[in-house]
Design an enzyme around this catalytic site. Sequence first.
Site, short mmCIF file in Angstrom:
data_model
loop_
_atom_site.label_atom_id
_atom_site.label_comp_id
_atom_site.label_asym_id
_atom_site.label_seq_id
_atom_site.Cartn_x
_atom_site.Cartn_y
_atom_site.Cartn_z
N THR A 100 0.85 -1.19 0.00
CA THR A 100 0.00 0.00 0.00
C THR A 100 0.88 1.24 0.00
OG1 THR A 100 -1.93 1.03 1.05
CG2 THR A 100 -0.18 0.31 2.52
N CYS A 101 0.29 2.39 -0.29
CA CYS A 101 1.03 3.66 -0.26
C CYS A 101 1.33 4.05 1.18
CB CYS A 101 0.22 4.77 -0.92
SG CYS A 101 0.01 4.55 -2.70
N GLU A 102 2.45 4.73 1.38
CA GLU A 102 2.79 5.18 2.74
C GLU A 102 1.91 6.34 3.17
OE1 GLU A 102 6.50 7.31 5.04
OE2 GLU A 102 6.97 5.89 3.45
#
EC number: 3.4.22.71
Length: 244
Positions: free
Chosen positions: A222-224
């Site tokens: 997932t994106c940070e």
Amino acid sequence: MRMKRFLTIVQILLVVIIIIFGYKIVQTYIEDKQERANYEKLQQKFQMLMSKHQEHVRPQFESLEKINKDIVGWIKLSGTSLNYPVLQGKTNHDYLNLDFEREHRRKGSIFMDFRNELKNLNHNTILYGHHVGDNTMFDVLEDYLKQSFYEKHKIIEFDNKYGKYQLQVFSAYKTTTKDNYIRTDFENDQDYQQFLDETKRKSVINSDVNVTVKDRIMTLSTCEDAYSETTKRIVVVAKIIKVS
């Protein structure tokens, strides 16, 4: 006189901006609420199917495929909000902004890399999901960066039409899209072993899970940042154990 007119125009513009901004907030709230309701219905349906067919996975997914033939799995982490169908499109863009009913949603879906095989698992099966900042979708991956959370959530459940699996988490780390952590297969055992060693080395948590070249793994990505586009990623990796 001109100043008064100017201030009036500014006030009108501010009111318009506030109305537009307020409308977008309300619209997002309504859409998210509807999306939650849709997922809750599907979760209840899946739970009911699981209770009826505990020994045979296939019937549950025959029912789910009637809703959307691209539903290829289900991922769940007990005690958290992670409890979603897994989709797989023809590309990795198909379900970025589509839900399981193929409706356009900002949260998209949890989806499997289009390169992955479902029946004969690749060395590395990859799942993607948005980090949205409201404790849904793949937000929980960020929690795995803490040892205390990992200690209480070492096992993630995964089902597909061919079996029931336990995902034994052994690595969690931050990286970027420049890092080729989404390889699905490898040239040979040595190549795969190097990948496993690097995956363990990058981890910020300590795990005693033993992983060898004979094992298959699953990578959750997932994106940070939950609120803006970024090339930074949060990655959780687990050893796949078939239960039934």
